[in-house]
Design a protein around this motif. Structure first.
Motif: not given
Length: 581
Positions: A419-434, A445-448, A453-456
């Motif tokens: 549940m962190c704030p929106f952030e992309l990984t080094v490779d450009g993917y949403e942090l929690q998904f990656a 259609e919106n994996l990132n 965006y909702s952290p929950t």
């Protein structure tokens, strides 16, 4: 050895100092407890007095400081007759204290008229024993991190008159204040024995003591006996000696599970040596204080399972659930045997599992390795640096592992962000998904999460993806002998909440986990269950909660979604041509 004789002779008490150590004493505001606090404070310890009345605690802290010459004395308020109060206080201590080296369960009530605690337990049983049982287990993980930690349960010679009636623990059929007191003190010795057995291989030592009846305020609930105690008992200072001895003496530190009287290990009454009663009381107590008994169920299923020659990799093994899993699995193997061959004694050491933890911070990895080795009694623990937010780091770590390790038998993908704030990984993917991979829903259609965006929801989606991944991977690995599982550890007290940006959410989740959540040790039990249990060794692709196979949400068993996510994931990580399972 005759009853009442000592295992060894020692000064009473020892002259050892305890600089840098933190000592918690329940009932440290009066009588024996205060004398213990004064003595240990004068030895350089950081003293924490725990008692029900905040005003009396502050007064006691002032007196302890004056008499010991130490300013390093503090207090917490806790009512041992309330399980909620115990949980709240334990949570505060765990949050504020960096270490706990010595816990002295001293507080109690003595020979009062029939009464029940807030939670409905007979007062002697609830306060003297059950409250300390819960308090100890809530602090135990923190104590495991301290070398040579010690737990002292203050019993009484009156335990000899006690008998645990498992059909009438509350003494509702027949009540005697003397028997109620004796039973509670017998329960403390049984608790000491069982806890000591369960802590074998760790650095924590456990003792029980029987001080002589002192001149103190302890019998205030039975005023008729007050004059008798004042006339016949020893002083509180003298009665405190055995507890101080167990807390600081070097010889005592070599043993665990012993009962001390007048600074000497002594055999208690026969009923206090009944290991079956000790185990039964432990199991019942877990239910009474509403501590999840997942650890016991996992042990029942996998207690004897060894991992000799196996290599285990655990991501996020440096803290929380991952670290507790590492300790358990590292412990499943190492032992020594001696054989006599041609009149010579030859010592053999069998090395069990090789445990590898993966995390991104080297300093935290080294600290975790030290704790894992100390608590598992195994040196066969190593680490690899890996940042799950970087594909390059993952590829590099995997390459080193494949180069260095002869075999990999168990892989536990445990690390996560929450549940962190929106952030992309080094490779450009949403942090929690990656990073993590049930209310979640995979929106291809919106994996990132860039559109909305909702952290929950991001956290839920990443965990849903993990189950879908396990489902599809198990399908593709059928017939290979490799089993795949997904699991939910439950609501666990971990460091993950630190990544939550909202102060309100962080406070609410912290409050819930402290009051109702599992410890990291309890949360690790389903991991351990899936890693070692023989009964599920022929199963694959299932989802487990509390060491039991359960059905996940409908979206988690959607085979079409699982297959599509697999293909999309291969493209994302650049393994389309490389990985053909």
């Amino acid at each position: 050895m005759l009853r009442g004789s000592a295992y060894f002779q020692s000064s009473c008490p020892s002259n050892n100092r305890i600089y840098g150590k933190t000592v918690i004493i329940t009932g440290g505001n009066t009588g024996i407890g205060k004398e213990i606090a004064i003595d240990l404070a004068s030895r350089g310890g950081r003293i924490i007095v725990v008692c029900r009345n905040p005003e009396k605690a502050l007064m006691a802290v002032k007196e302890i400081k004056e008499e010991s010459g130490s300013s390093n004395v503090y207090s917490y308020s806790m009512d041992l007759s309330s399980l909620q109060s115990i949980r709240v206080t334990a949570a505060k201590i765990l949050e504020k204290e960096t270490r706990i080296d010595i816990l002295i369960n001293n507080a109690g009530v003595m020979m009062g008229s029939y009464a029940k605690t807030v939670d409905g337990f007979e007062s002697h049983f609830g306060v003297n024993y059950l409250g300390h049982f819960l308090f100890t287990l809530l602090l135990l993980n923190k104590m495991k991190e301290s070398p040579n930690a010690r737990i002292i349960n203050v019993s009484s010679s009156k335990h000899e008159e006690g008998k645990i009636d498992f059909d009438d623990l509350n003494l509702e059929r027949s009540y005697s204040p003397f028997i109620a007191y004796a039973n509670s003190k017998l329960a403390l010795i049984l608790f000491t024995r069982e806890l000591s057995n369960r802590l074998k291989g760790s650095s924590v030592r456990v003792y029980s003591t029987s001080p002589s009846i002192p001149t103190s305020n302890s019998p205030r609930m039975y005023s008729i006996l007050e004059n008798m105690v004042s006339c016949s008992g020893l002083s509180a200072r003298r009665a405190a000696r055995s507890q101080v001895h167990c807390a600081v003496d070097s010889d005592a530190g070599k043993y665990s599970g012993l009962h001390f009287v007048d600074c000497k290990p002594t055999i208690p009454a026969d009923q206090a040596l009944d290991d079956e009663s000790a185990k039964r009381l432990w199991d019942i107590s877990l239910n009474l204080v509403e501590l999840c008994d997942i650890r016991q169920r996992a042990k029942n299923c996998a207690l004897d399972k060894r991992l000799d020659g196996k290599t285990v990799i655990i991501t996020g093994g440096n803290s929380g659930i991952g670290k507790e899993t590492a300790i358990d699995l590292a412990r499943r193997g190492r032992f020594s045997i001696s054989l006599e061959i041609k009149f010579k004694i030859i010592q053999f050491e069998i090395i069990g599992a090789r445990v590898l933890i993966c995390c991104r911070n080297e300093e935290k990895a080294l600290n975790a390795i030290d704790v894992i080795k100390r608590n598992s009694n195994s040196d066969n623990v190593q680490y690899y640096l890996m940042d799950l937010a970087s594909f390059r780091s993952i590829r590099h770590a995997a390459a080193i592992i494949l180069e260095n390790e002869l075999n990999i038998d168990i892989l536990i993908n445990n690390a996560a962000v929450m549940m962190c704030p929106f952030e992309l990984t080094v490779d450009g993917y949403e942090l929690q998904f990656a990073t993590n991979h049930l209310v979640g829903k995979i929106d291809f259609e919106n994996l990132n999460g860039e559109k909305s965006y909702s952290p929950t929801l991001a956290y839920a989606n990443s965990k849903l993806a993990n189950i879908l991944f396990a489902t599809e991977l198990s399908r593709r690995l059928q017939g290979t002998g490799i089993n795949v599982y997904s699991l939910h550890p439950g609501i666990v007290q971990t460091e993950l909440v630190k990544s939550i940006e909202s102060c309100v959410q962080r406070f609410l989740i912290n409050s819930i986990t402290r009051l109702f959540g599992k410890s990291a040790t309890q949360g690790a039990q389903t991991h351990i269950y899936c890693a070692v249990n023989k009964e599920i060794g022929t199963e694959t692709g299932f989802y487990y909660v509390n060491c039991e196979k359960v059905e996940p949400s409908k979206q988690a068993i959607d085979e079409d979604t699982a297959k599509k996510l697999w293909q999309v994931s291969l493209e994302m990580v650049g393994l389309v041509d490389y990985c053909d399972i």
